[in-house]
Design a protein around this motif. Structure first.
Motif, PDB file in Angstrom:
ATOM      1  N   ARG A  15      12.277  -5.511  -3.809  1.00 25.80           N
ATOM      2  CA  ARG A  15      12.341  -6.693  -2.790  1.00 25.80           C
ATOM      3  C   ARG A  15      11.626  -7.785  -3.152  1.00 25.80           C
ATOM      4  O   ARG A  15      12.005  -9.023  -3.247  1.00 25.80           O
ATOM      5  CB  ARG A  15      12.240  -6.405  -1.398  1.00 25.80           C
ATOM      6  N   LEU A  16      10.608  -7.940  -3.567  1.00 30.15           N
ATOM      7  CA  LEU A  16       9.369  -8.703  -4.041  1.00 30.15           C
ATOM      8  C   LEU A  16       8.604  -8.557  -5.237  1.00 30.15           C
ATOM      9  O   LEU A  16       8.477  -7.507  -5.439  1.00 30.15           O
ATOM     10  CB  LEU A  16       8.435  -8.935  -2.893  1.00 30.15           C
ATOM     11  N   VAL A  17       8.521  -9.738  -6.099  1.00 27.92           N
ATOM     12  CA  VAL A  17       7.690  -9.402  -7.350  1.00 27.92           C
ATOM     13  C   VAL A  17       6.597 -10.491  -7.043  1.00 27.92           C
ATOM     14  O   VAL A  17       6.985 -11.860  -6.877  1.00 27.92           O
ATOM     15  CB  VAL A  17       8.541  -9.640  -8.370  1.00 27.92           C
ATOM     16  N   ILE A  18       5.429 -10.240  -7.152  1.00 29.21           N
ATOM     17  CA  ILE A  18       4.351 -11.311  -7.236  1.00 29.21           C
ATOM     18  C   ILE A  18       3.674 -11.174  -8.756  1.00 29.21           C
ATOM     19  O   ILE A  18       3.677 -10.518  -9.412  1.00 29.21           O
ATOM     20  CB  ILE A  18       3.269 -10.271  -6.263  1.00 29.21           C
ATOM     21  N   SER A  35      -6.628  -6.393  -2.008  1.00 27.05           N
ATOM     22  CA  SER A  35      -6.273  -7.207  -0.854  1.00 27.05           C
ATOM     23  C   SER A  35      -4.715  -7.117  -0.636  1.00 27.05           C
ATOM     24  O   SER A  35      -4.356  -7.173   0.388  1.00 27.05           O
ATOM     25  CB  SER A  35      -6.680  -8.468  -0.715  1.00 27.05           C
ATOM     26  N   LEU A  36      -3.981  -6.935  -1.711  1.00 32.30           N
ATOM     27  CA  LEU A  36      -2.697  -7.030  -1.489  1.00 32.30           C
ATOM     28  C   LEU A  36      -2.024  -5.604  -1.431  1.00 32.30           C
ATOM     29  O   LEU A  36      -0.594  -5.488  -1.004  1.00 32.30           O
ATOM     30  CB  LEU A  36      -2.058  -7.344  -3.066  1.00 32.30           C
ATOM     31  N   ARG A  37      -2.568  -4.664  -1.600  1.00 33.53           N
ATOM     32  CA  ARG A  37      -2.202  -3.022  -1.823  1.00 33.53           C
ATOM     33  C   ARG A  37      -1.178  -2.768  -0.523  1.00 33.53           C
ATOM     34  O   ARG A  37       0.023  -2.329  -0.611  1.00 33.53           O
ATOM     35  CB  ARG A  37      -3.238  -2.077  -1.956  1.00 33.53           C
ATOM     36  N   ALA A  38      -1.802  -2.932   0.430  1.00 31.85           N
ATOM     37  CA  ALA A  38      -1.058  -2.669   1.811  1.00 31.85           C
ATOM     38  C   ALA A  38       0.223  -3.414   2.082  1.00 31.85           C
ATOM     39  O   ALA A  38       1.270  -2.881   2.359  1.00 31.85           O
ATOM     40  CB  ALA A  38      -1.875  -2.882   2.951  1.00 31.85           C
ATOM     41  N   ASP A  39       0.085  -4.849   1.879  1.00 30.00           N
ATOM     42  CA  ASP A  39       1.313  -5.607   1.866  1.00 30.00           C
ATOM     43  C   ASP A  39       2.562  -5.531   0.942  1.00 30.00           C
ATOM     44  O   ASP A  39       3.475  -5.325   1.140  1.00 30.00           O
ATOM     45  CB  ASP A  39       0.921  -7.238   1.940  1.00 30.00           C
ATOM     46  N   VAL A  40       1.952  -5.181  -0.335  1.00 29.32           N
ATOM     47  CA  VAL A  40       3.025  -4.835  -1.391  1.00 29.32           C
ATOM     48  C   VAL A  40       3.839  -3.679  -0.940  1.00 29.32           C
ATOM     49  O   VAL A  40       4.862  -3.499  -1.164  1.00 29.32           O
ATOM     50  CB  VAL A  40       2.154  -4.653  -2.561  1.00 29.32           C
ATOM     51  N   GLN A  41       3.136  -2.435  -0.672  1.00 29.89           N
ATOM     52  CA  GLN A  41       3.535  -1.327  -0.200  1.00 29.89           C
ATOM     53  C   GLN A  41       4.560  -1.393   0.828  1.00 29.89           C
ATOM     54  O   GLN A  41       5.592  -0.831   0.985  1.00 29.89           O
ATOM     55  CB  GLN A  41       2.707  -0.049  -0.243  1.00 29.89           C
ATOM     56  N   ALA A  42       4.299  -2.052   1.983  1.00 24.58           N
ATOM     57  CA  ALA A  42       5.128  -2.456   3.082  1.00 24.58           C
ATOM     58  C   ALA A  42       6.379  -3.430   2.756  1.00 24.58           C
ATOM     59  O   ALA A  42       7.381  -3.106   3.257  1.00 24.58           O
ATOM     60  CB  ALA A  42       4.199  -3.062   4.331  1.00 24.58           C
ATOM     61  N   TRP A  71      -2.565   2.743  -9.435  1.00 30.27           N
ATOM     62  CA  TRP A  71      -1.776   1.659  -9.031  1.00 30.27           C
ATOM     63  C   TRP A  71      -0.341   1.632 -10.124  1.00 30.27           C
ATOM     64  O   TRP A  71       0.324   0.347 -10.066  1.00 30.27           O
ATOM     65  CB  TRP A  71      -2.175   0.435  -8.954  1.00 30.27           C
ATOM     66  N   GLN A  72      -0.100   2.275 -10.859  1.00 32.56           N
ATOM     67  CA  GLN A  72       1.022   2.145 -11.951  1.00 32.56           C
ATOM     68  C   GLN A  72       2.365   1.851 -11.454  1.00 32.56           C
ATOM     69  O   GLN A  72       3.059   1.221 -11.880  1.00 32.56           O
ATOM     70  CB  GLN A  72       1.085   3.294 -12.838  1.00 32.56           C
ATOM     71  N   GLU A  73       2.565   2.301 -10.079  1.00 30.96           N
ATOM     72  CA  GLU A  73       3.896   2.465  -9.521  1.00 30.96           C
ATOM     73  C   GLU A  73       4.036   0.754  -9.214  1.00 30.96           C
ATOM     74  O   GLU A  73       5.135   0.285  -8.773  1.00 30.96           O
ATOM     75  CB  GLU A  73       3.973   3.258  -8.469  1.00 30.96           C
ATOM     76  N   TRP A  74       3.139  -0.003  -8.875  1.00 31.69           N
ATOM     77  CA  TRP A  74       3.338  -1.298  -8.224  1.00 31.69           C
ATOM     78  C   TRP A  74       2.607  -2.425  -8.913  1.00 31.69           C
ATOM     79  O   TRP A  74       2.834  -3.616  -8.655  1.00 31.69           O
ATOM     80  CB  TRP A  74       3.050  -1.423  -6.982  1.00 31.69           C
ATOM     81  N   VAL A  75       1.519  -2.145 -10.000  1.00 33.74           N
ATOM     82  CA  VAL A  75       1.017  -3.229 -10.901  1.00 33.74           C
ATOM     83  C   VAL A  75       1.370  -2.937 -12.201  1.00 33.74           C
ATOM     84  O   VAL A  75       1.361  -1.912 -12.818  1.00 33.74           O
ATOM     85  CB  VAL A  75      -0.567  -3.044 -10.670  1.00 33.74           C
ATOM     86  N   SER A  76       1.619  -3.924 -12.842  1.00 29.62           N
ATOM     87  CA  SER A  76       1.826  -4.206 -14.319  1.00 29.62           C
ATOM     88  C   SER A  76       1.085  -5.327 -15.119  1.00 29.62           C
ATOM     89  O   SER A  76       0.775  -6.227 -14.521  1.00 29.62           O
ATOM     90  CB  SER A  76       3.469  -4.288 -14.928  1.00 29.62           C
ATOM     91  N   PHE A 106      12.727 -12.219  -3.491  1.00 24.02           N
ATOM     92  CA  PHE A 106      11.449 -13.332  -3.454  1.00 24.02           C
ATOM     93  C   PHE A 106      10.679 -13.061  -4.777  1.00 24.02           C
ATOM     94  O   PHE A 106      10.550 -12.063  -5.087  1.00 24.02           O
ATOM     95  CB  PHE A 106      10.934 -13.171  -2.511  1.00 24.02           C
ATOM     96  N   VAL A 107      10.205 -14.374  -5.156  1.00 25.50           N
ATOM     97  CA  VAL A 107       9.061 -13.964  -6.194  1.00 25.50           C
ATOM     98  C   VAL A 107       7.777 -14.731  -5.487  1.00 25.50           C
ATOM     99  O   VAL A 107       7.957 -16.024  -4.884  1.00 25.50           O
ATOM    100  CB  VAL A 107       9.459 -14.911  -7.507  1.00 25.50           C
ATOM    101  N   TRP A 108       6.633 -14.244  -5.769  1.00 28.89           N
ATOM    102  CA  TRP A 108       5.481 -14.823  -4.887  1.00 28.89           C
ATOM    103  C   TRP A 108       4.572 -15.126  -5.899  1.00 28.89           C
ATOM    104  O   TRP A 108       3.924 -14.349  -6.607  1.00 28.89           O
ATOM    105  CB  TRP A 108       4.803 -13.586  -3.941  1.00 28.89           C
ATOM    106  N   LEU A 109       4.431 -16.508  -6.102  1.00 23.19           N
ATOM    107  CA  LEU A 109       3.291 -16.959  -7.132  1.00 23.19           C
ATOM    108  C   LEU A 109       2.081 -16.925  -6.411  1.00 23.19           C
ATOM    109  O   LEU A 109       1.809 -17.662  -5.507  1.00 23.19           O
ATOM    110  CB  LEU A 109       3.740 -18.387  -7.807  1.00 23.19           C
ATOM    111  N   LEU A 110       0.886 -16.108  -7.035  1.00 21.48           N
ATOM    112  CA  LEU A 110      -0.210 -16.194  -6.358  1.00 21.48           C
ATOM    113  C   LEU A 110      -1.362 -16.233  -7.228  1.00 21.48           C
ATOM    114  O   LEU A 110      -1.494 -15.863  -8.266  1.00 21.48           O
ATOM    115  CB  LEU A 110      -0.451 -14.720  -5.689  1.00 21.48           C
ATOM    116  N   ASN A 111      -2.359 -16.955  -6.845  1.00 25.85           N
ATOM    117  CA  ASN A 111      -3.507 -17.388  -7.681  1.00 25.85           C
ATOM    118  C   ASN A 111      -4.661 -15.908  -7.623  1.00 25.85           C
ATOM    119  O   ASN A 111      -4.419 -15.207  -7.034  1.00 25.85           O
ATOM    120  CB  ASN A 111      -4.561 -18.489  -7.212  1.00 25.85           C
ATOM    121  N   PRO A 112      -5.364 -15.893  -8.751  1.00 27.46           N
ATOM    122  CA  PRO A 112      -6.174 -14.826  -9.002  1.00 27.46           C
ATOM    123  C   PRO A 112      -7.384 -14.917  -7.947  1.00 27.46           C
ATOM    124  O   PRO A 112      -8.052 -13.935  -7.707  1.00 27.46           O
ATOM    125  CB  PRO A 112      -6.476 -14.741 -10.315  1.00 27.46           C
ATOM    126  N   ASP A 113      -7.440 -16.307  -7.682  1.00 27.91           N
ATOM    127  CA  ASP A 113      -8.894 -16.497  -6.812  1.00 27.91           C
ATOM    128  C   ASP A 113      -8.405 -16.415  -5.404  1.00 27.91           C
ATOM    129  O   ASP A 113      -8.850 -17.206  -4.565  1.00 27.91           O
ATOM    130  CB  ASP A 113      -9.729 -17.742  -7.177  1.00 27.91           C
TER     131      ASP A 113
END
Length: 309
Positions: A15-18, A35-42, A71-76, A106-113
């Motif tokens: 549904r979402l790509v960050i 910090s993203l893990r829980a939100d991404v999975q939900a 994290w291979q299922e949700w991080v590339s 949706f696409v979420w552009l997110l800073n590394p900081d």
């Protein structure tokens, strides 16, 4: 450009790509991902980390972390052959997403900081779900102690350039509707000209309609330019303060917090500013805006001299 992110595994529904851009900030990226893990999975989402040819072992470190954490299922990781900047880096991931037809809304552009507070993602997606005419939403950015940063903005203009140069509080109040940073900072959602690219969620439909980010911007002004283009096409841009994201200002770019004394802005900031004005207002307005800023700045320098500062 490498076309397929490492570890990319297509799923039935994303549904979402960050998208996170890394340039020699692997530690920041790792903290952001945690910090993203829980939100991404939900949110049924996934993350693409674009590495802009860091040359410091970032790709290897991030790849190892992904494997170690499972994290291979949700991080590339999507490595690039050179440092192509913020806009082009995001576009590299966007082209990969759209060319491979990964289903996402949706696409979420997110800073590394950044460090994502609980449910920050959900507040943005829920807002987009409820408002079909809204194409772009931005989070409330804050310091690590919760101090709010300005995250909603008005477009730059001739008047705003003069105000930025002269730096007089009473003039800012008198011409408040021209000040770029919207203050006071709202505690409720509000429509705005543009939001900070440090946390900006965009409907995929917007990209399909108006195109990707302008790669002529290396860094800065690209999010304002994109929001302006999207609004001109009929979409709305909103600031959603319930979505809270810690922004470690300048940690990723190396450009110090502008709220404090800082070194001279990098040359690409001035190049991006000039491109924004030329592209959106033309040569005459750009020249007048330059003059307005220089006039205001000259007055400020004289005032500082007379004050002995």
């Amino acid at each position: 450009m490498e076309q397929h992110p490492r570890h990319m595994q297509r799923t039935s529904l994303n549904r979402l790509v960050i998208i996170i851009i890394n340039f020699r900030t692997p530690d920041l990226v790792q903290d952001c991902l945690k910090s993203l893990r829980a939100d991404v999975q939900a949110s049924l989402g996934r993350v693409i980390v674009v590495d802009n040819d860091s040359g410091d072992g970032s790709v290897e470190r991030l790849t190892a972390t992904i494997e170690e954490q499972g994290w291979q299922e949700w991080v590339s990781v999507l490595p690039q052959k050179r440092n192509i900047g913020f806009a082009a880096g995001n576009n590299a991931a966007l082209q990969c997403i759209f060319s491979n037809n990964y289903p996402n809304e949706f696409v979420w552009l997110l800073n590394p900081d950044t460090l994502v507070r609980k449910n920050a993602c959900k507040y943005l997606t829920d807002f987009l779900d409820r408002h079909s005419k809204v194409g772009i939403v931005g989070s409330r950015l804050e310091d690590i102690d919760g101090t709010t940063q300005v995250s909603a903005f008005r477009h730059h203009s001739i008047v705003s350039e003069f105000l930025a140069g002269i730096r007089l509080g009473y003039l800012d109040k008198l011409f408040a509707k021209y000040v770029v940073a919207q203050k006071p900072i709202s505690d409720t959602p509000q429509q705005t000209d543009w939001v900070a690219g440090a946390s900006m969620m965009i409907r995929s439909e917007v990209f399909i309609q108006v195109g990707l980010l302008d790669e002529q911007y290396f860094l800065y002004f690209e999010e304002e330019d994109f929001c302006k283009k999207a609004v001109a096409a009929g979409w709305q841009c909103w600031y959603v303060p319930e979505s809270q994201v810690v922004h470690l200002v300048g940690a990723a770019s190396g450009f110090s917090d502008t709220r404090k004394k800082s070194p001279r802005r990098p040359s690409y900031w001035f190049e991006s500013r000039r491109r924004y004005f030329l592209k959106n207002y033309g040569k005459l307005t750009t020249s007048v805006a330059d003059f307005a800023w220089m006039a205001g700045y000259s007055i400020w320098r004289v005032r500082r001299f007379l004050q002995g500062k």
